[in-house]
Design a protein around this motif. Structure first.
Motif, PDB file in Angstrom:
ATOM      1  N   MET A 292     -14.743  34.135   4.301  1.00 51.10           N
ATOM      2  CA  MET A 292     -15.526  33.023   3.763  1.00 51.10           C
ATOM      3  C   MET A 292     -16.745  33.530   2.989  1.00 51.10           C
ATOM      4  SD  MET A 292     -14.008  30.189   4.535  1.00 51.10           S
ATOM      5  CE  MET A 292     -12.489  31.119   4.241  1.00 51.10           C
TER       6      MET A 292
ATOM      7  N   GLY B 126     -18.912  31.397   0.511  1.00 47.75           N
ATOM      8  CA  GLY B 126     -19.072  30.251   1.390  1.00 47.75           C
ATOM      9  C   GLY B 126     -20.384  30.328   2.161  1.00 47.75           C
TER      10      GLY B 126
ATOM     11  N   ARG C 109     -15.132  25.703   8.288  1.00 45.32           N
ATOM     12  CA  ARG C 109     -15.255  26.854   7.380  1.00 45.32           C
ATOM     13  C   ARG C 109     -16.658  27.438   7.344  1.00 45.32           C
ATOM     14  NH1 ARG C 109     -11.612  27.297   2.970  1.00 45.32           N
ATOM     15  NH2 ARG C 109     -13.379  27.672   1.597  1.00 45.32           N
ATOM     16  N   SER C 110     -17.654  26.731   7.948  1.00 47.02           N
ATOM     17  CA  SER C 110     -19.040  27.163   7.814  1.00 47.02           C
ATOM     18  C   SER C 110     -19.714  27.529   9.126  1.00 47.02           C
ATOM     19  CB  SER C 110     -19.871  26.068   7.125  1.00 47.02           C
ATOM     20  OG  SER C 110     -19.330  25.713   5.878  1.00 47.02           O
TER      21      SER C 110
END
Length: 450
Positions: free
Chosen positions: A12, A17, A49-50
């Protein structure tokens, strides 16, 4: 699992990201209950995703949410992420049977709706054509074909017959445009909705229009315009009218944060703390009210401390994430400037205690602010002092006197012209057109004498 999580967030990070390592202040299950529709998956997938602490749980919930819908592409994306982050989880295995069945069902439903719409068009029944386009567009949106959904929703417009139908078309197009992050199109669709309702409908749809405008302004980084839109939303209207856009807590956070970044103390007092219309929203996010109150009271370090404790939450928001760095930077700059305003000299140690941190040296931040012109000050590195540039009261008084003299001279000339016209027994007529070459009095004199 630790190694797989590390590999996932390395991936990511390589994709630029946002990685949030601190746990947020909300409970994931309670948080996601505030949203409905496709926004639920969007928020869960972003958190997965974070957020390092919530990654696996959020992705598992996102997979479950995708399977409750029809969008197989979303399901594939969520499972692919979980396969990297936690390959041992049962949900990390593709449900091939469900995928094939859902793809076949989506294709069959699309063909059926297209066939029905074609029949409606042959019969030339406007209401049936409108409903056929709406059913097809909703289906295309649910399977993730947003381009086709937007085009099909637009085809409803020629066949609408009531103001409510026109508003519904606008809401569909706004929702799809927000999902596609087409902020200019969001504003365009909202403008068409603005004059399409009666006074009663206008009141009911007001929060939706204001919140959607605010989201569009935020997406284009027009922070003050966004703040004013959120702050003018009527909190007395039920949240069901705008629930597909944001929760009440979201509106309070967006409005309060953006106001802190773009408004001065008097504006914050008037537009946020004394805003009765916005009060219900603020009750859903009391920490935002505390932060604004601390800033207005001059407790700038306390304001920043509150905001920093909620930074992980805001970094997991689908609309705020990309803008948090800019918003926080503007708020910090305002706090530093306001802190220095009453003083002619402040020690760097005092500034570090108020605004510094373990990984942040205030001296570098002050130097950047001075170079950019945001702060009128000097840093004395020998004595470790910050010296502000005091305003010259003599120069300010002279400028004020010159402006007053110019205004007095202009008013005097205008009065002399009017006295001359009255003495000549000439009629003074009003002028509607503008004159770029002289004052209004000059133009009136020219027309009267000419």
């Amino acid at each position: 699992m630790a190694d797989s999580l590390l590999a996932f967030f390395t991936l990511m990070d390589n994709q630029d990201g946002t990685i949030v390592r601190e746990p947020p202040n909300f409970d994931l299950d309670l948080y996601i209950q505030s949203y409905r529709g496709r926004a639920r998956f969007d928020r869960l997938f972003l958190i997965g995703r974070s957020s390092v602490p919530l990654c696996v749980d959020a992705l598992k919930l996102a997979i479950a949410e995708a399977k409750r819908g029809k969008d197989t592409h979303r399901y594939r994306e969520a499972v692919e992420c979980l396969r990297v982050a936690a390959p041992s989880e049962p949900e990390a295995v593709f449900d091939q049977k469900w995928l094939e069945a859902q793809d076949a069902e989506n294709k069959t439903e699309t063909n059926r709706l297209l066939k029905e719409l074609k029949g409606y068009k042959n019969n030339l029944i406007k209401e049936s054509i409108r409903m056929g386009n709406e059913d097809l567009a909703k289906h295309l949106e649910s399977i993730g074909d947003l381009n086709a959904a937007s085009e099909t929703y637009s085809k409803m417009r020629p066949d609408v017959s009531t103001a409510k139908q026109l508003l519904d078309v606008g809401k569909h197009l706004v929702r799809v445009s927000i999902q596609r992050r087409e902020w200019d199109m969001v504003s365009a669709h909202l403008s068409k909705m603005g004059g399409a309702q009666s006074a009663e409908d206008e009141k009911a749809v007001q929060p939706y229009l204001k919140i959607a405008h605010g989201i569009a302004f935020l997406g284009r980084e027009k922070f003050k315009d966004a703040a004013l839109s959120f702050l003018s939303a009527d909190s007395n209207i039920p949240s069901s009218t705008y629930g597909e856009l944001a929760s009440q807590s979201d509106v309070a956070i967006y409005g309060g944060l953006l106001a802190l970044a773009s408004m001065d103390r008097n504006e914050l007092q008037t537009n946020v703390l004394d805003n009765a219309q916005f009060r219900t929203f603020l009750e859903q996010a009391p920490h935002i009210r505390r932060a604004v109150a601390q800033f207005v009271s001059g407790r700038y370090s306390a304001c920043i401390a509150i905001l920093e404790s909620y930074r992980p939450d805001y970094l997991l928001d689908i609309y705020l994430q990309k803008h948090i760095a800019a918003i926080y930077s503007q708020i910090r700059s305002k706090c530093i400037i306001q802190y220095l305003t009453p003083f002619s000299c402040v020690s760097l140690d005092t500034m570090n205690k108020a605004f510094g941190g373990p990984d942040q040296v205030i001296e570098d931040e002050l130097a950047n602010m001075i170079q950019s012109g945001a702060l009128q000050a000097r840093i004395n590195t020998i004595d470790k002092l910050v010296t502000t540039k005091a305003a010259n009261p003599r120069a300010q008084m002279q400028d004020s006197a010159l402006r007053m003299a110019e205004n007095y001279e202009k008013q005097g000339l205008d009065r002399l012209r009017r006295m001359g016209l009255a003495a000549a027994d000439l009629e003074l007529k009003s002028v509607k057109k503008s004159n770029p070459f002289g004052s209004q009095s000059d133009l009136m004199l020219e027309e009267t004498l000419g």
